[in-house]
Each structure stands twice: as C-alpha cells, then as structure tokens.
Write a protein that holds these residues in place. Structure first.
Motif, PDB file in Angstrom:
ATOM      1  N   GLY A  27       0.817  -1.221   0.000  1.00 22.48           N
ATOM      2  CA  GLY A  27       0.000   0.000   0.000  1.00 22.48           C
ATOM      3  C   GLY A  27       0.845   1.262   0.000  1.00 22.48           C
ATOM      4  N   LYS A  28       0.156   2.395  -0.254  1.00 15.79           N
ATOM      5  CA  LYS A  28       0.829   3.687  -0.347  1.00 15.79           C
ATOM      6  C   LYS A  28       1.436   4.079   1.009  1.00 15.79           C
ATOM      7  CE  LYS A  28      -1.440   8.206  -0.531  1.00 15.79           C
ATOM      8  NZ  LYS A  28      -1.513   8.267   0.875  1.00 15.79           N
ATOM      9  N   GLU A  29       0.693   3.796   2.107  1.00 18.35           N
ATOM     10  CA  GLU A  29       1.172   4.212   3.431  1.00 18.35           C
ATOM     11  C   GLU A  29       2.478   3.514   3.775  1.00 18.35           C
ATOM     12  OE1 GLU A  29      -1.895   3.091   2.876  1.00 18.35           O
ATOM     13  OE2 GLU A  29      -3.307   4.661   3.447  1.00 18.35           O
ATOM     14  N   PHE A  30       2.497   2.182   3.680  1.00 22.54           N
ATOM     15  CA  PHE A  30       3.732   1.496   4.039  1.00 22.54           C
ATOM     16  C   PHE A  30       4.847   1.825   3.045  1.00 22.54           C
ATOM     17  CE2 PHE A  30       6.908  -1.813   4.299  1.00 22.54           C
ATOM     18  CZ  PHE A  30       7.240  -1.673   5.638  1.00 22.54           C
ATOM     19  N   GLY A  31       4.468   2.059   1.802  1.00 25.47           N
ATOM     20  CA  GLY A  31       5.459   2.464   0.802  1.00 25.47           C
ATOM     21  C   GLY A  31       6.224   3.708   1.241  1.00 25.47           C
ATOM     22  N   GLU A  32       5.485   4.661   1.817  1.00 30.10           N
ATOM     23  CA  GLU A  32       6.141   5.882   2.324  1.00 30.10           C
ATOM     24  C   GLU A  32       7.094   5.571   3.468  1.00 30.10           C
ATOM     25  OE1 GLU A  32       3.188   8.775   3.573  1.00 30.10           O
ATOM     26  OE2 GLU A  32       2.144   8.596   1.650  1.00 30.10           O
ATOM     27  N   ILE A  33       6.653   4.683   4.362  1.00 32.76           N
ATOM     28  CA  ILE A  33       7.486   4.322   5.525  1.00 32.76           C
ATOM     29  C   ILE A  33       8.780   3.648   5.052  1.00 32.76           C
ATOM     30  CG2 ILE A  33       7.591   2.737   7.507  1.00 32.76           C
ATOM     31  CD1 ILE A  33       4.558   3.304   7.915  1.00 32.76           C
TER      32      ILE A  33
END
Ligand SMILES: *Cc1c(COP(=O)(O)O)cnc(C)c1O
Length: 368
Positions: free
Chosen positions: A43-49
């Motif tokens: 997902g986009k959120e974990f991708g950022e992390i």
C-alpha cells in the motif's frame, strides 16, 4: 517516572522518544485509520514508511549509490549462510576469527564454500585483534569475512582493514550487527555489511544488508529465492512480505538519529562522539578501580559492549541485585565469558553510564 537504564546486549534498549512515538501512532498511523501492523506492504502508506527508512539510512551511514540497502529477515545468523550462498561461487572464502560471532560464521560458511582461517586471536582468549599484516589471505578468495564488533568478547575494529593494501582484491564482508550506526563506515573498504537490527537500529526481526552492486548475480543454484540478494534488490526488499513493523520502528530510530547533535556534529557522527565519551568514562573508571577488571587490549576495546569482571567473583550476585535495585538492568555477562557486560548502544545516554559508574564506585567503596 524515569525508566531504568537497560544495558542488554540485544534485543537492546531503544530511545524512549521512539517508543513513545510508536505508542502514540499505534492505533492510527497518520490519520490512515490503521496501525502500521495492519497495513498492506504494497500500500501507499507502508510504501512511504519503507522509502523514508531507506533514504534516511542511506543518508545517516553515507552509503554510496553503488550499494543496495536490503531489508531482510533471519538475523545475523541467517546471513552467515546467505552471504556464502550469494558471494562464494562455491569457491574459497577467508575468515578472520576473533570471537564467538566470527566463529559461528566460519562454521556455517563451511557448509557452502571452502572456508579458510586467515587469522585468529584464540591464543589471547579473544582479547586482542590480529594485525591485518599478519593475515594469511588466499589469492583466490571470493571474500574476506570479519566481525567488526564482537559483541560477546567486547572487541572492535577501530579501523577496517584495507584489503587492497594487503594485496587482496577480495571484497570485505563485515558483520556489523552490534555497532552499526554507532560510528561512520569507510565504504571504500567494504563489499558487504550485514547486521540484525536489535542491537542498535530497532526491534528484532529486521536484518540489514548493504551490498555493493557488482557483487550481485552470482548466487548458488541452491540459494532460496527469498535470500538471493539479486531478487531481494530487484523487488525493493518486498519479494516476500518484509517485517513491516520492525522496519517502521527502525525508521523512527533513523529519524531520531538524524535529530541528534553533539559538538557541532549531527547524526551518526554525533553518536560517535557521544559513544566515545560514554566508553571512555566506563573504561577509565574500570582501569582505575581495584575491584573491577576489563581484560581486552586497550586499542581494540569495544565502544558498544564492555565486558568486565569483579576480581572477587563471589560478589557477582550482590552486584547484580544492587544494580537492579539502583535501576540498572541486564548487566550479567554472556555465559561463555562470565562476569558482567554493559552494552552501551546509541540509545544509552551518557547519564546512564554515569549512573552505572556511580553505582560501581559505591559498591566498591562499601566493600573496601
Ligand atoms: C547478535 C549478533 C548476531 C546474531 O544475530 P541474530 O539476529 O540473533 O541472528 C550476529 N552477529 C553479531 C556480531 C551479533 O552481535
């Protein structure tokens, strides 16, 4: 209420600020409505992390562009097999054995390659480091392995060997599990570095591998796909589900590291200054005392792991009980060495070492 100081060798203390931030974000990460544990790794959120963690680590350790940062699993011990599976080409590999961890490494590598002992410090009971000039390096070694900080014996390479100057073209492999991010790394001397996160980077479950690009592409056919560095790199460390929460926690620790300053320096350079001050305080006190003893040669004493003995071993239990009552936790030495061990990783503030020294001084005085 102030938390006790935790001297565990690993899994080890983490910065309180990091734990607090993780607690604050536990139920709802940045308004996503999800805990980081509940997020798809795609997902986009974990991708950022993930992206921030890799970029911050590259900046903190000044990792050059021609090195891949891989987030893997299996710990340092799995890397003892994964490195020869990827780098040995089934040929000869050289080991410098300086303590328990490099001993484990050579034994495991021997299952996959012809593992040769280039040097050892066994005759000093692992209290010295063999001079690089004395190493018996083979001309056709695929790599040379060292453990750059022996966590159990408390010895550290304060300068990485320059293999080229020793006439070897082999890449240097370092197990830097227990001092990663405590000091700067001279990447011009390194081909591959690996380490478990649980000493200095975050919680257990994440293994860091930093590998030079040109070393990829030679895994043995038997190498599991999930452990083939080429596959892991090509998939951005997401060939299989990565240890998402451990990566998140390590990422928070990287941000904390970036905020640290000391004497006009920041990040890892600041930590290095602080770590020198912490280690000097403790070693100087031990050397000046008539009760405590550290047996490691001065020029290779670890800044991270300080094993020490009470000259009267009958006092060990009273020492540990008194330390615990004074809010100083997990000081018992490794069973193979005995005595005590204070692990003073990045998350241990100078005040923690001061509190330890004060307790040790009072304990000694009370028995003089
Ligand atoms: C802790 C440690 C390891 C072992 O790591 P695991 O995550 O338990 O596999 C390997 N090497 C060194 C130097 C260590 O300190």
């Amino acid at each position: 209420m102030a938390r006790p100081y935790n001297f565990s060798a690993g899994p080890a203390a983490m910065p309180a600020e990091v734990l607090q931030q993780a607690a604050d974000e536990m139920l709802d990460w940045h308004g996503s409505g999800m805990s980081v544990m509940e997020m798809s790794h795609r997902g986009k959120e974990f991708g950022e992390i993930m992206e921030a963690a890799q970029a911050d680590l590259r900046e903190l350790l000044a990792i050059p562009d021609n090195f891949h940062i891989l987030f893997m699993q299996g710990g340092g011990l799995a890397e003892n097999a994964i490195v020869p599976l990827n780098l040995s080409r089934g040929g000869q590999v050289d080991f410098v054995v300086t303590g328990s961890w490099s001993q484990k490494s050579i034994k495991e590598a021997a299952r996959y390659a012809k593992a040769a002992l280039a040097a050892s410090n066994a005759e000093s009971s692992h209290t010295t480091l063999p001079a690089p000039g004395s190493w018996r390096l083979s001309a056709d070694a695929q790599y040379v392995h060292i453990c750059s900080n022996e966590t159990i014996h408390g010895i550290e390479f304060h300068e990485l060997p320059d293999l080229k100057a020793l006439g070897s073209n082999a890449p240097l492999v370092i197990d830097f599990s227990s001092h990663v991010a405590s000091r700067t790394v001279d990447w011009s001397r390194v081909g591959l570095a690996f380490g478990g996160a649980q000493k200095n980077l975050g919680p257990a479950g994440l293994t860091l591998v930093v590998v030079r690009e040109d070393l990829l592409g030679h895994a043995l056919p038997a190498c599991p796909s999930a452990f083939d560095y080429t596959t892991v790199a090509a998939n951005g460390s997401m060939y299989n589900t990565p240890p998402t929460y451990s990566i998140y926690m390590a990422g928070l620790t990287f941000q904390w590291l970036k905020r640290q300053t000391e004497g006009g320096l920041s990040g890892v350079a600041a930590m290095e200054q602080r770590n020198i001050a912490k280690a000097s305080l403790l070693y100087d006190f031990i050397d000046g005392s008539s009760l405590y003893l550290n047996k490691v040669a001065r020029d290779c004493r670890s800044r991270m792991n300080v094993p020490f003995f009470l000259r009267d071993e009958a006092l060990n239990d009273a020492f540990l009980a008194g330390a615990k009552a004074a809010g100083l936790l997990q000081l018992k030495g490794h069973k193979s060495v005995g005595g005590m061990r204070a692990s003073i990783y990045n998350a241990m503030p100078l005040a923690g070492v001061q509190a330890l020294v004060q307790f040790m001084r009072e304990f000694e005085k009370a028995r003089a």
